[in-house]
Design an enzyme around this catalytic site. Structure first.
Site, PDB file in Angstrom:
ATOM      1  N   CYS A  72     -10.187 -11.478 -10.930  1.00 13.29           N
ATOM      2  CA  CYS A  72     -11.094 -12.316 -11.695  1.00 13.29           C
ATOM      3  C   CYS A  72     -10.635 -12.343 -13.152  1.00 13.29           C
ATOM      4  CB  CYS A  72     -12.546 -11.854 -11.666  1.00 13.29           C
ATOM      5  SG  CYS A  72     -13.249 -11.831 -10.030  1.00 13.29           S
TER       6      CYS A  72
ATOM      7  N   TRP B  44     -11.720 -13.917  -7.776  1.00 10.45           N
ATOM      8  CA  TRP B  44     -11.088 -13.359  -6.579  1.00 10.45           C
ATOM      9  C   TRP B  44     -12.215 -12.625  -5.864  1.00 10.45           C
ATOM     10  CZ3 TRP B  44     -10.189  -8.530  -4.341  1.00 10.45           C
ATOM     11  CH2 TRP B  44      -9.178  -8.481  -3.375  1.00 10.45           C
TER      12      TRP B  44
ATOM     13  N   ARG C 165      -5.117 -14.081 -11.786  1.00  8.24           N
ATOM     14  CA  ARG C 165      -6.021 -12.969 -11.477  1.00  8.24           C
ATOM     15  C   ARG C 165      -6.963 -13.276 -10.322  1.00  8.24           C
ATOM     16  NH1 ARG C 165      -6.269  -9.425 -15.916  1.00  8.24           N
ATOM     17  NH2 ARG C 165      -8.190  -8.566 -15.112  1.00  8.24           N
TER      18      ARG C 165
ATOM     19  N   ASN D  34     -15.962  -9.302 -14.307  1.00 10.82           N
ATOM     20  CA  ASN D  34     -14.766  -8.858 -13.587  1.00 10.82           C
ATOM     21  C   ASN D  34     -14.982  -7.392 -13.231  1.00 10.82           C
ATOM     22  OD1 ASN D  34     -11.502  -7.801 -14.760  1.00 10.82           O
ATOM     23  ND2 ASN D  34     -12.139  -8.234 -12.689  1.00 10.82           N
ATOM     24  N   GLY D  35     -14.892  -7.069 -11.932  1.00 12.05           N
ATOM     25  CA  GLY D  35     -15.082  -5.679 -11.521  1.00 12.05           C
ATOM     26  C   GLY D  35     -15.972  -5.619 -10.293  1.00 12.05           C
TER      27      GLY D  35
ATOM     28  N   GLU E 119      11.282  -3.999  -0.608  1.00  6.82           N
ATOM     29  CA  GLU E 119      10.839  -4.981  -1.595  1.00  6.82           C
ATOM     30  C   GLU E 119      11.176  -6.406  -1.129  1.00  6.82           C
ATOM     31  OE1 GLU E 119       8.908  -5.173  -3.947  1.00  6.82           O
ATOM     32  OE2 GLU E 119       9.549  -6.856  -5.187  1.00  6.82           O
TER      33      GLU E 119
ATOM     34  N   LYS F 241       8.416  -9.370  -0.594  1.00 10.36           N
ATOM     35  CA  LYS F 241       8.500 -10.680  -1.258  1.00 10.36           C
ATOM     36  C   LYS F 241       8.316 -11.788  -0.232  1.00 10.36           C
ATOM     37  CE  LYS F 241       7.948  -9.956  -4.477  1.00 10.36           C
ATOM     38  NZ  LYS F 241       7.791  -8.763  -5.214  1.00 10.36           N
TER      39      LYS F 241
ATOM     40  N   LYS G 140      -2.753 -11.387  -9.080  1.00 11.41           N
ATOM     41  CA  LYS G 140      -1.680 -10.679  -9.788  1.00 11.41           C
ATOM     42  C   LYS G 140      -2.107  -9.271 -10.207  1.00 11.41           C
ATOM     43  CE  LYS G 140       2.284 -10.653 -12.111  1.00 11.41           C
ATOM     44  NZ  LYS G 140       3.451 -10.465 -11.242  1.00 11.41           N
TER      45      LYS G 140
ATOM     46  N   GLU H 288       4.587 -11.928   1.170  1.00  9.20           N
ATOM     47  CA  GLU H 288       3.467 -12.315   0.309  1.00  9.20           C
ATOM     48  C   GLU H 288       3.498 -13.776  -0.111  1.00  9.20           C
ATOM     49  OE1 GLU H 288       3.064 -10.212  -3.422  1.00  9.20           O
ATOM     50  OE2 GLU H 288       5.217 -10.128  -3.695  1.00  9.20           O
TER      51      GLU H 288
ATOM     52  N   HIS I  81      15.238   3.644  16.279  1.00  2.00           N
ATOM     53  CA  HIS I  81      14.110   4.432  16.787  1.00  2.00           C
ATOM     54  C   HIS I  81      12.882   3.580  17.083  1.00  2.00           C
ATOM     55  CE1 HIS I  81      16.289   8.122  16.065  1.00  2.00           C
ATOM     56  NE2 HIS I  81      16.618   7.644  14.874  1.00  2.00           N
TER      57      HIS I  81
HETATM   58  O1  M6R Z   1       0.773  -4.732 -12.045  1.00  9.41           O
HETATM   59  P1  M6R Z   1       1.240  -3.731 -11.021  1.00  9.41           P
HETATM   60  O2  M6R Z   1       2.704  -3.518 -11.070  1.00  9.41           O
HETATM   61  O3  M6R Z   1       0.482  -2.449 -11.095  1.00  9.41           O
HETATM   62  O4  M6R Z   1       0.896  -4.377  -9.624  1.00  9.41           O
HETATM   63  C1  M6R Z   1       1.084  -3.657  -8.450  1.00  9.41           C
HETATM   64  C2  M6R Z   1       1.004  -4.541  -7.234  1.00  9.41           C
HETATM   65  O5  M6R Z   1      -0.261  -5.105  -7.128  1.00  9.41           O
HETATM   66  C3  M6R Z   1       2.053  -5.648  -7.291  1.00  9.41           C
HETATM   67  O6  M6R Z   1       3.329  -5.137  -7.412  1.00  9.41           O
HETATM   68  C4  M6R Z   1       1.968  -6.523  -6.018  1.00  9.41           C
HETATM   69  O7  M6R Z   1       2.386  -5.785  -4.916  1.00  9.41           O
HETATM   70  C5  M6R Z   1       2.781  -7.795  -6.204  1.00  9.41           C
HETATM   71  N1  M6R Z   1       2.102  -8.896  -5.614  1.00  9.41           N
HETATM   72  C6  M6R Z   1       4.129  -7.714  -5.610  1.00  9.41           C
HETATM   73  O8  M6R Z   1       4.857  -8.870  -5.740  1.00  9.41           O
END
Ligand code: M6R
Length: 670
Positions: free
Chosen positions: A2, A78, A30, A107-108, A534, A538, A665, A541, A557
């Site tokens: 949010c 969100w 956000r 927000n929260g 990673e 990517k 984000k 997501e 395995h």
């Molecule tokens: O701002 P941060 O690095 O703490 O965020 C951590 C994760 O939320 C962030 O890396 C998330 O996994 C991303 N969407 C990855 O692309």
């Protein structure tokens, strides 16, 4: 999660809408499932417009409505409590429509919302939404009815609620004022000429506000157009200096690219220089300079710098983070163990909070977070400090909550990362961890790291920007390969269209041959195992293609059962010269995949690697090359290909790349 914003000023006609919508657009990373705005109309009543959907939908909903006034609040959501809907969107009011005494954005999460709601219902108060936020609005409204002023009403509400919040409250017939408060969620004040802001992120007011200050937990601020009154929720005056807001409008624009993610991938060679600048002092005995090491700390009643602590007291390192930052942490673990021989443990921040990680005042806890606002990581840092550890934070956002909670740390300086998928922050985090490791080597001088080795690492770090530039220049290859993942029959049309635009007819035959991928495996050993994790994240997501990252040797395995002629397998191959044994093992793994007709795509190092050997007798479909570097830095270069691959696949599948479904984000809830 949010984004909230409040503005007080004297904008010209219709400017209030532009200012608030502009601020929301910049915070849409956000959350983006619903949005809303409230302002004071000429008669002093509160007008609320809100809708399910994105900020653009809110902007459309405002068409034809005169948004005139000097003070307003807005929100991009969100969802946590209650699904995305018009009713659940913020702002929320204490009473319906023109009866409302206040409107509020939040927000929260309010943990005891259901208990409080029930109590208020029994008192005869009504609720229209399923949100926890409405409880805050109704409580504040109740105290106002009892004769409190707004500040007191907020303070009394604060005493009753449990959980985390940042709120901005607009008062009916208020005299050009807003009141904002926070407890566990971020808020930052912006001061411009004849106007003030408060928002979840400074990006919301870049270009208008010149100075900012972050609120700490349990603080509040009363804003007018030309003043701000900063106090604690216990009514103590706070004197904290404003700092200059040094973010340019260019830094938060797409720079001519279709998506923030693509811009952020392509700018990595340039911005990584900022992470390195002034930190590697070249010479026969290279030195690393990290200003944060001069910070003074207290250990067992003794005062020392963090540098002294690392040199003489450190026994153990715990790294904690989430998502992509956690993957960077795994790479850091390997570097620290290999070069220092220190015991290192990497824990998801969400697990650290509730688990039992042994920690004492000889433990360094490294928190990694692009945003510095991830709730789990902040809580992990707080817990580590309570247990006596020293907390070193690696984040990108200057002044973020984590950087204030930690004892000290290092900033990435790669500029705002706005695409929800983290890209440039990841490569910079690896570089920051390499710098930190090299500094520890300098301080602790382990016998097995020779001066030549230190020099090699420093040189490899300094060579990265130019090497990254070469990988970026090769970007079109990742796009070609993307076809083999992305093309399923229902997307054929889109793919053909894309092919025509991209003028790579050679890929059409690929497309025909390779239709049907809906899963993918990413494999690597050592540092590249973490790069594989990673790469898979990517892809998942932003393209919604299921992908898993594995240690290449672990595949046999279990996950090998998944491999058939439709399974793309991306393997990150180590450079042969540095570790011939691992290289040979990875070649065997490639053979194992190829023998089961998996569609192998390699990311391999130029240099000693033998292209013919790598192609495994023609069984490997494509190779993406990266310049030769040290094994510990391979993920930096390999990740650019992995990011581009995910980007192009998502683009061909027509996915909303900068705002993937269900994600945000900054994850500011536990
Ligand atoms: O701002 P941060 O690095 O703490 O965020 C951590 C994760 O939320 C962030 O890396 C998330 O996994 C991303 N969407 C990855 O692309």
């Amino acid at each position: 999660m949010c984004g909230i914003i409040g503005f007080v000023g004297n904008p010209g006609s219709d400017q209030l809408r532009r200012i608030l919508i502009g601020g929301l657009e910049r915070m849409e990373y956000r959350g983006y499932d619903s949005a809303g705005m409230a302002w004071l109309e000429e008669d002093g009543c509160i007008r609320v417009v809100k809708t399910q959907g994105k900020v653009a939908d809110l902007d459309r909903a405002l068409n034809g409505i005169p948004v005139k006034g000097c003070v307003g609040i807005a929100h991009t959501r969100w969802a946590t409590h209650g699904p995305p809907s018009d009713i659940n969107a913020h702002p929320h009011t204490d009473q319906p429509n023109r009866m409302a005494q206040i409107a509020l954005v939040h927000n929260g999460i309010i943990d005891n919302a259901s208990v409080l709601r029930e109590r208020l219902r029994q008192e005869g108060r009504e609720f229209v939404s399923e949100t926890d936020t409405e409880v805050l609005a109704v409580l504040i409204g109740k105290f106002l009815e009892h004769g409190d002023d707004l500040v007191t009403a907020i303070q009394r509400t604060h005493a009753l609620v449990k959980g985390a919040y940042a709120i901005v409250v607009l008062l009916k017939r208020g005299t050009g004022q807003l009141v904002a408060a926070c407890h566990g969620s971020p808020l930052v004040v912006g001061v411009g000429e004849g106007c003030t802001f408060v928002a979840s992120d400074r990006l919301a007011f870049v270009g208008t506000a010149k100075k900012t200050l972050f609120l700490e937990d349990d603080e509040m601020v009363i804003l007018t157009a030309d003043s701000y009154d900063h106090r604690t929720l216990a009514n103590q005056q706070v004197e904290r200096e404003l700092v200059e807001l040094r973010i340019s409008l260019d830094a938060i624009a797409k720079g001519g690219q279709k998506h923030f993610m693509l811009k952020e991938i392509l700018e990595q060679p340039t911005v990584i220089t900022n992470t390195l600048t002034g930190r590697v002092i070249d010479g026969p005995e290279p030195r690393v300079h990290l200003g944060g090491l001069r910070t003074k700390i207290e250990i067992g009643g003794r005062s020392m710098t963090i540098g002294d602590f690392l040199q003489n007291h450190l026994e153990r390192v715990v790294i904690t983070a989430c998502g992509t930052s956690w993957h960077a942490g795994l790479i850091g673990e390997r570097m620290l163990e290999a070069l220092l021989g220190l015991p290192v443990k990497v824990v998801y921040a969400s697990e650290f909070i509730t688990g039992f990680t042994p920690i004492n005042n000889r433990t360094l806890v490294i928190t990694i977070s692009q945003s510095g606002e991830t709730k789990d990581t902040i809580e992990a840092a707080r817990k580590a400090k309570r247990q006596g550890a020293i907390v070193w934070n690696i984040s990108n956002v200057v002044g973020s909550t984590l950087s204030r909670v930690a004892d000290s740390g290092v900033y990435l300086h790669v500029g705002p990362e706005i695409g929800v998928a983290s890209t440039k922050a990841f490569t910079a985090q690896i570089v920051a961890l390499a710098l930190f490791t090299l500094k520890l080597v300098e301080l602790r001088n382990p016998a097995w790291v020779t001066d030549t080795r230190r020099q090699e690492i420093a040189n490899a770090l300094l060579a990265l920007p130019a090497q990254m530039e070469r990988v970026v220049a090769d970007a079109k290859h990742a796009r070609d390969i993307a076809f083999q993942f992305a093309c399923r029959s229902r997307w054929l049309c889109r793919c053909f269209k894309y092919l025509a635009q991209s003028r790579t007819p050679r890929s059409v035959s690929w497309l025909m041959r390779l239709i049907g991928a809906s899963n993918a495996l990413y494999l690597g050993r050592g540092y590249n195992f973490h790069a594989a994790l990673e790469g898979a994240l990517k892809l998942k997501e932003i393209s919604y293609v299921h992908a898993d990252g594995y240690a290449a040797g672990e595949m046999k395995h279990g996950s090998i059962a998944l491999i058939d002629k439709r399974m793309p397998v991306v393997v990150i191959v180590p450079e042969k010269g540095e570790d011939e044994e691992t290289y040979a093992r990875v070649i065997s793994n490639i053979e194992e995949v190829a023998a089961r007709k998996g569609r192998v795509i390699l990311i391999a190092s130029e240099g000693d690697s033998n292209p013919e050997e790598l192609r495994c007798g023609g069984k490997v479909e494509r190779i993406l090359w990266i310049p030769k570097t040290l094994a510990m830095l391979t993920p930096v270069l390999a990740s650019i290909h992995l990011q581009l691959l995910a980007y192009h696949i998502a683009e061909m599948r027509g996915c909303p790349i900068d705002q993937p479904r269900n994600l945000a984000k900054s994850v500011t809830v536990e």
